[in-house]
Design a protein around this motif. Sequence first.
Motif, short mmCIF file in Angstrom:
data_model
loop_
_atom_site.label_atom_id
_atom_site.label_comp_id
_atom_site.label_asym_id
_atom_site.label_seq_id
_atom_site.Cartn_x
_atom_site.Cartn_y
_atom_site.Cartn_z
N ASN B 70 51.94 69.25 24.45
CA ASN B 70 50.32 69.35 24.91
C ASN B 70 50.03 70.43 25.66
OD1 ASN B 70 47.33 68.06 25.12
ND2 ASN B 70 48.10 66.20 24.94
N ALA B 228 45.84 62.17 22.72
CA ALA B 228 45.06 63.43 23.20
C ALA B 228 43.59 62.95 22.98
CB ALA B 228 45.70 64.59 22.34
N PHE B 237 47.19 70.63 20.64
CA PHE B 237 48.61 69.90 20.74
C PHE B 237 48.96 70.36 19.64
CE2 PHE B 237 46.29 66.52 18.09
CZ PHE B 237 45.05 67.33 19.04
#
Lengths: 235, 748
Positions: B70, B228, B237
């Motif tokens: 990420n 996220a 990501f």
Amino acid sequence: MEITSRETLISLDGVTKVFVTDEVETHALSGIHLNIARGEYVSIAGPSGCGKSTLLAILGLLDTPSGGSYTLNKQPVANIRMQERARIRNREIGFIFQAFNLIGDLNVYENVELPLTYRGMPGSERKKAVMEALEKVGMSHRLKHYPSQLSGGQQQRVAVARALGGSPSVLLADEPTGNLDSANGEAVMGLLKDLHRNGATICMVTHDPRYAAFADRTIHMFDGRIVEEVAGGSH
Amino acid sequence: MQNLIRDLRYGYRTLLRNPGFAAAAVISLALGIGANTAIFSFVNTLLLRNLHVSDPESLVILGSGKGRGNMSGTPSGKVELFSWRDYKDLRAGNSVFTELFAVDSQSPRLYASFNHSPGTAREEVLATPVSGNFFSVLGVHPAAGRFFGTSVDATPGSAPFAVLSDTFWARRFHRDPAVIGSILRMADRDYTILGAADPSFFGTRVGGIPDLWIPIAMKPTLPAVDNADLADPMSHFVNLFARTKAGVTLPQATANANLVYARMLAEYVKSPGPSGPVDAEDLAQMRTMHIDVNPASQGLSGLRGRYAEALRVLMGVVALVLLVACANVANLVVAMGARRQREMAVRLAIGAGRGRVVSQVVTEGLLLAAAAGVLGILVATGAGQLLVHRISTGPRQLPLAFDLDLRVLTFTVSISAITGILFSLAPAIRASRVDLNLSLKEGKGSTAAPGRVTFGRVLVAAQVALSLTLLVSGGLLVRSFRNLLISGTGFDRENVLVFKIDANSSGYKQDARLADLYTRIEQTLAHLPGVTAAAFSQRSFSEGRWMETFTSPGITLPQNERVIRQLGLVSPGYFKALRIPVLNGRGFNAGDSAGKPWVALVNATFAKQVFGNDAVIGRVLKMGPIDQEHDCQVVGIVGAIKSVDVRDTPEKQVYMPIAQNIRYAGNISIRIAGDPTADFHRYSPVADHPRTEPAGQLGHDAGRRSGRLSGSGTSRRPTRLRICPGRAAVIRHRSLRDGVICRCAPYE
Ligand SMILES: Nc1ncnc2c1ncn2[C@@H]1O[C@H](COP(=O)(O)OP(=O)(O)OP(=O)(O)O)[C@@H](O)[C@H]1O
Ligand SMILES: [Mg+2]
């Protein structure tokens, strides 16, 4: 005797064979001149080591001469290719060995059939030829037996059947009775005689004067040479 | 044809009559062929085979597929990871792809409980978040139930659906259809299990079969490390896959994707997301970015990168093994041939051409090889399992299996045939060359002909040479594996137990209470008899990276060098537990708490590359996670470690104390003194907490070492460390053989 009127099948002219081993030269054959007519029965005699088997091997295209020329069926043999030699062995020549030389993993039927399969003969024809040959030698009742299950005499009879199954021009026999007792020996000789009577050309090495007597002509060898030719048996 | 049948029949008979010979030949060849088949099946799975999806050839991936994780911040250079907004914009804006779908580059490990089997403890599952069109674009069909569709993408957090992989459905539920439609609870959400995938479908990552697929829309609800912000265009990501339109070439697709991407970035600059405005430097960086479009018919695989080289070497080694086996069998055939010389002479004498004799011997060879091939496949099945077992040292096996598809079968048939010809051709030609005159004579036929001795000698010499080569290359291989194992990771992995606690799903937020919990557990554990140190960390070995940019007054490095390759959040005991040396200054201590001045540790690589020969202690770092607000003072230098892979090269690492930067950090490492096989039963209770306290439960993996290919004999049986709800933590331990070691990577 009508030998002269017959066509010449085999003609050797000044054939020599020299074996070279460990720098020792053995002159197994020196200057052999020999003509064999179609339909003739020739026996070869002589002391051990005189070159009888070597001569037969050359006649049967198992070996090549070191010198001289060999004509088989009007064809000079010196310059024919490997494959053609195998074809001639297969079609023109039948071998009978002292040690029978049947193939142990094949049964009687298959042993006799083997040369015919190499010839690519169709199945039905092949079967007929095999059965005929085995009947001639009186072994048609043992088709499924393996060589190890047969007596020496029976094995040699199968070997004869194998040799004649393909109706060759000439039968070459190297001491065919050498490993047999006299009764079996005589039976095999009787077979050869019958074949000869029906027109087969036979060339046989034998030590036994009794069997040599079956032949039209006996050749005596000594030290790589033909020293004497006698019509009929040796006596 | 007739000849062939006759030769086969005869060959079969000959072999039956020589059972010793046949058995010896078949077994040695079967081992060789089996080893080759096993390795080839892995080569096939990892390097050759297409994904089990419809029309794999039209699949492409944007980027190389190597990036995972990420990443927030401005992209530069080659773009590997994309944000959710990138996905939506690219999908809408491009003109070269029929479809585009997103797959999370990492599969979070989550804790799930199943309504289907009430009362069982929560268990760890590997879930891959994907975009709603994942299944439909790949053209796969469910084995049971149904898949989710594009509707799940609509509202973040509102699509709690899961699809089971066949592996998981089979392993966990024995493919019970009743589980479809039931509820699984995970990260505080109730997910409906919609369906299960077909056995041949494992997603887009070879050797990375997840337990579940869930919508990416659920990302924001996942625990901290794995969640996220879907609205943030700079939160990268996902891997993006696409199907190209018919007739569109890769260069055309690449050109169009870049065009659209550049336009999108310009848009982001105009209306920045949560990561704030884009400055001139970011803009300059953006100009360097580029998307490569690559074929993806074979899918992604971390294993591929990790094992490709080793597999190629192994392939070579087993090929050599087979050659040696061939040489062995050729020797046997020659020995047999000596006995059969008379037979061959007879055959030649009665008119067999040389070709016939050669083909007969070769047919026999092929017959042997065919038998060996069949047996070899059995050997391969066993060897394959053994190999997978040896290279996977965690509680989960590597998701690879010996798999006999058409290509592997073709391979096996071909090598069997080649082998058969290889070991029988030379003896066959020899057989066809026998001296007829010599062989047919009584008493001479079976004696050794001069030629054979030479041939035999050549064979023996060849075998010795091959075996030697094999020995040497085998030795080299073992050495390189050993190097992988022992080459310093920078920390001492022996006698360390690592396990996880999931405080998030026990209701803890990322606040002072969490920090307090960690401190208490750490202290309780550290005071256990037999435990010399205990520590929390956000990641453990091989769990991936947290990369971050930094600034430091007086440092004028270009932006691409102002990157921390691994930012570690750890508790004070970490360096003691892992025996990472503090080279200069001090480590963290209990005094480095939330209210105190913020501190950081840098590793030796960082110190050298960033500060050169200047003083390091006392320098100030400003880093992403603290939004540039806090100044972190460097209080010490620690040794550099390999944090992700044993093959890593030294990299810039920085540590911060969890107490000052509170985040979930579920890895507990404890160092055990003395005999690691000691019985831990008597060490309960570990901690005493009220009923509301951590109920996490924990698998621990013994001794998995990333990048390793050979097993080391460490225990593969999981050591269970149980923290029972409401009661106490009990360490239970079973058969820990030669010391455990470190927690390992998510399985690829
Ligand atoms: N392959 C060979 N290499 C070397 N010398 C050979 C070879 N074959 C035969 N000889 C030699 O050639 C000579 C003739 O051998 P051959 O086998 O023809 O004799 P023979 O007349 O058949 O004897 P016997 O009656 O004992 O069978 C012998 O001196 C033998 O040693
Ligand atoms: Mg003789």
